[in-house]
Motif scaffolding. Structure first.
Motif, PDB file in Angstrom:
ATOM      1  N   PRO A  69       0.814  -1.219   0.000  1.00  0.00           N
ATOM      2  CA  PRO A  69       0.000   0.000   0.000  1.00  0.00           C
ATOM      3  C   PRO A  69       0.845   1.266   0.000  1.00  0.00           C
ATOM      4  N   GLU A  70       0.175   2.366  -0.296  1.00  0.00           N
ATOM      5  CA  GLU A  70       0.838   3.671  -0.326  1.00  0.00           C
ATOM      6  C   GLU A  70       1.221   4.095   1.085  1.00  0.00           C
ATOM      7  N   ARG A  71       2.178   5.000   1.155  1.00  0.00           N
ATOM      8  CA  ARG A  71       2.571   5.563   2.445  1.00  0.00           C
ATOM      9  C   ARG A  71       1.511   6.555   2.896  1.00  0.00           C
ATOM     10  N   LYS A  72       1.394   6.718   4.174  1.00  0.00           N
ATOM     11  CA  LYS A  72       0.456   7.708   4.697  1.00  0.00           C
ATOM     12  C   LYS A  72       0.980   9.099   4.376  1.00  0.00           C
ATOM     13  N   ALA A  73       0.093   9.968   3.933  1.00  0.00           N
ATOM     14  CA  ALA A  73       0.499  11.313   3.540  1.00  0.00           C
ATOM     15  C   ALA A  73       0.400  12.306   4.699  1.00  0.00           C
ATOM     16  N   VAL A  74      -0.589  12.114   5.545  1.00  0.00           N
ATOM     17  CA  VAL A  74      -0.785  13.026   6.675  1.00  0.00           C
ATOM     18  C   VAL A  74      -0.949  12.211   7.951  1.00  0.00           C
ATOM     19  N   PRO A  75      -0.533  12.752   9.084  1.00  0.00           N
ATOM     20  CA  PRO A  75      -0.713  12.031  10.338  1.00  0.00           C
ATOM     21  C   PRO A  75      -2.182  11.930  10.709  1.00  0.00           C
ATOM     22  N   ARG A  76      -2.538  10.910  11.461  1.00  0.00           N
ATOM     23  CA  ARG A  76      -3.934  10.705  11.849  1.00  0.00           C
ATOM     24  C   ARG A  76      -4.425  11.856  12.721  1.00  0.00           C
ATOM     25  N   GLY A  77      -3.653  12.236  13.705  1.00  0.00           N
ATOM     26  CA  GLY A  77      -4.021  13.347  14.583  1.00  0.00           C
ATOM     27  C   GLY A  77      -5.142  12.980  15.543  1.00  0.00           C
ATOM     28  N   ILE A  78      -5.491  13.937  16.372  1.00  0.00           N
ATOM     29  CA  ILE A  78      -6.605  13.791  17.309  1.00  0.00           C
ATOM     30  C   ILE A  78      -7.517  15.006  17.151  1.00  0.00           C
ATOM     31  N   PRO A  79      -8.763  14.905  17.585  1.00  0.00           N
ATOM     32  CA  PRO A  79      -9.654  16.059  17.481  1.00  0.00           C
ATOM     33  C   PRO A  79      -9.072  17.277  18.226  1.00  0.00           C
ATOM     34  N   ALA A  80      -9.231  18.456  17.648  1.00  0.00           N
ATOM     35  CA  ALA A  80      -8.673  19.684  18.216  1.00  0.00           C
ATOM     36  C   ALA A  80      -9.201  19.939  19.626  1.00  0.00           C
ATOM     37  N   SER A  81     -10.474  19.638  19.866  1.00  0.00           N
ATOM     38  CA  SER A  81     -11.039  19.875  21.197  1.00  0.00           C
ATOM     39  C   SER A  81     -10.382  18.984  22.251  1.00  0.00           C
ATOM     40  N   LYS A  82     -10.062  17.751  21.866  1.00  0.00           N
ATOM     41  CA  LYS A  82      -9.400  16.835  22.792  1.00  0.00           C
ATOM     42  C   LYS A  82      -7.983  17.325  23.102  1.00  0.00           C
ATOM     43  N   LYS A  83      -7.266  17.756  22.064  1.00  0.00           N
ATOM     44  CA  LYS A  83      -5.912  18.270  22.269  1.00  0.00           C
ATOM     45  C   LYS A  83      -5.935  19.512  23.154  1.00  0.00           C
ATOM     46  N   GLU A  84      -6.885  20.393  22.888  1.00  0.00           N
ATOM     47  CA  GLU A  84      -6.981  21.625  23.673  1.00  0.00           C
ATOM     48  C   GLU A  84      -7.193  21.318  25.157  1.00  0.00           C
ATOM     49  N   GLY A  85      -8.053  20.344  25.451  1.00  0.00           N
ATOM     50  CA  GLY A  85      -8.299  19.964  26.836  1.00  0.00           C
ATOM     51  C   GLY A  85      -7.065  19.399  27.511  1.00  0.00           C
ATOM     52  N   ILE A  86      -6.314  18.571  26.793  1.00  0.00           N
ATOM     53  CA  ILE A  86      -5.092  17.992  27.345  1.00  0.00           C
ATOM     54  C   ILE A  86      -4.044  19.060  27.592  1.00  0.00           C
ATOM     55  N   VAL A  87      -3.873  19.953  26.603  1.00  0.00           N
ATOM     56  CA  VAL A  87      -2.857  21.004  26.728  1.00  0.00           C
ATOM     57  C   VAL A  87      -3.189  21.944  27.887  1.00  0.00           C
ATOM     58  N   LYS A  88      -4.458  22.310  28.031  1.00  0.00           N
ATOM     59  CA  LYS A  88      -4.847  23.225  29.108  1.00  0.00           C
ATOM     60  C   LYS A  88      -4.780  22.572  30.481  1.00  0.00           C
ATOM     61  N   THR A  89      -5.272  21.334  30.578  1.00  0.00           N
ATOM     62  CA  THR A  89      -5.433  20.695  31.879  1.00  0.00           C
ATOM     63  C   THR A  89      -4.193  19.928  32.336  1.00  0.00           C
ATOM     64  N   LEU A  90      -3.614  19.133  31.454  1.00  0.00           N
ATOM     65  CA  LEU A  90      -2.550  18.229  31.872  1.00  0.00           C
ATOM     66  C   LEU A  90      -1.138  18.746  31.634  1.00  0.00           C
ATOM     67  N   CYS A  91      -0.929  19.508  30.570  1.00  0.00           N
ATOM     68  CA  CYS A  91       0.423  19.963  30.255  1.00  0.00           C
ATOM     69  C   CYS A  91       1.067  20.788  31.370  1.00  0.00           C
ATOM     70  N   PRO A  92       0.311  21.631  32.078  1.00  0.00           N
ATOM     71  CA  PRO A  92       0.949  22.361  33.186  1.00  0.00           C
ATOM     72  C   PRO A  92       1.468  21.436  34.300  1.00  0.00           C
ATOM     73  N   LEU A  93       0.952  20.224  34.384  1.00  0.00           N
ATOM     74  CA  LEU A  93       1.365  19.276  35.419  1.00  0.00           C
ATOM     75  C   LEU A  93       2.542  18.407  34.978  1.00  0.00           C
ATOM     76  N   MET A  94       2.893  18.473  33.693  1.00  0.00           N
ATOM     77  CA  MET A  94       3.939  17.611  33.135  1.00  0.00           C
ATOM     78  C   MET A  94       5.280  18.332  33.100  1.00  0.00           C
ATOM     79  N   PRO A  95       6.358  17.536  33.060  1.00  0.00           N
ATOM     80  CA  PRO A  95       7.659  18.141  32.770  1.00  0.00           C
ATOM     81  C   PRO A  95       7.617  18.733  31.359  1.00  0.00           C
ATOM     82  N   ARG A  96       8.350  19.766  31.121  1.00  0.00           N
ATOM     83  CA  ARG A  96       8.343  20.464  29.825  1.00  0.00           C
ATOM     84  C   ARG A  96       8.647  19.502  28.669  1.00  0.00           C
ATOM     85  N   SER A  97       9.545  18.554  28.886  1.00  0.00           N
ATOM     86  CA  SER A  97       9.920  17.625  27.818  1.00  0.00           C
ATOM     87  C   SER A  97       8.737  16.765  27.373  1.00  0.00           C
TER      88      SER A  97
END
Length: 118
Positions: A69-97
């Motif tokens: 089969p062909e190679r994937k052209a774009v990453p699957r990704g996650i819904p923007a709303s889900k990413k926004e929730g993770i970045v707002k809620t969990l990222c401040p609790l994580m190490p920067r890396s």
């Protein structure tokens, strides 16, 4: 690895055959795939018991085997709303890396739910 490292393979697993038996991944302690074989071999313990053999692939036409089969052209990704929730809620609790992974994760609102239900 990047997006182009992956190909768009079809799902050739035979869910009917696999689900007919008592084959649970959580209970498998050793799994083997053998070259030239279409079977999955597994054990539920590390002792000298023989491997259980499961035919988990659909029978396919020989012509289909050689088609890559062909190679994937774009990453699957996650819904923007889900990413926004993770970045707002969990990222401040994580190490920067670790937070950088989530901030750079691509979004795709057409992906729907990330869990396939069969």
């Amino acid at each position: 690895m990047d997006t182009h490292s992956f190909k768009q393979w079809k799902d050739l697993s035979n869910r009917v055959t696999t689900n007919k038996g008592d084959h649970k991944l959580a209970e498998m302690t050793a799994v083997q795939f053998r070259r030239g074989s279409r079977f999955l071999y597994y054990k539920r313990s590390h002792d000298n018991t023989p491997f259980v053999v499961v035919d988990f692939l659909k029978k396919i036409e020989k012509a289909d085997i050689g088609i890559i089969p062909e190679r994937k052209a774009v990453p699957r990704g996650i819904p923007a709303s889900k990413k926004e929730g993770i970045v707002k809620t969990l990222c401040p609790l994580m190490p920067r890396s670790r937070a950088v992974f989530w901030e750079d994760l691509p979004t795709n609102d057409d992906v729907g739910d990330l869990i396939d239900v069969y």
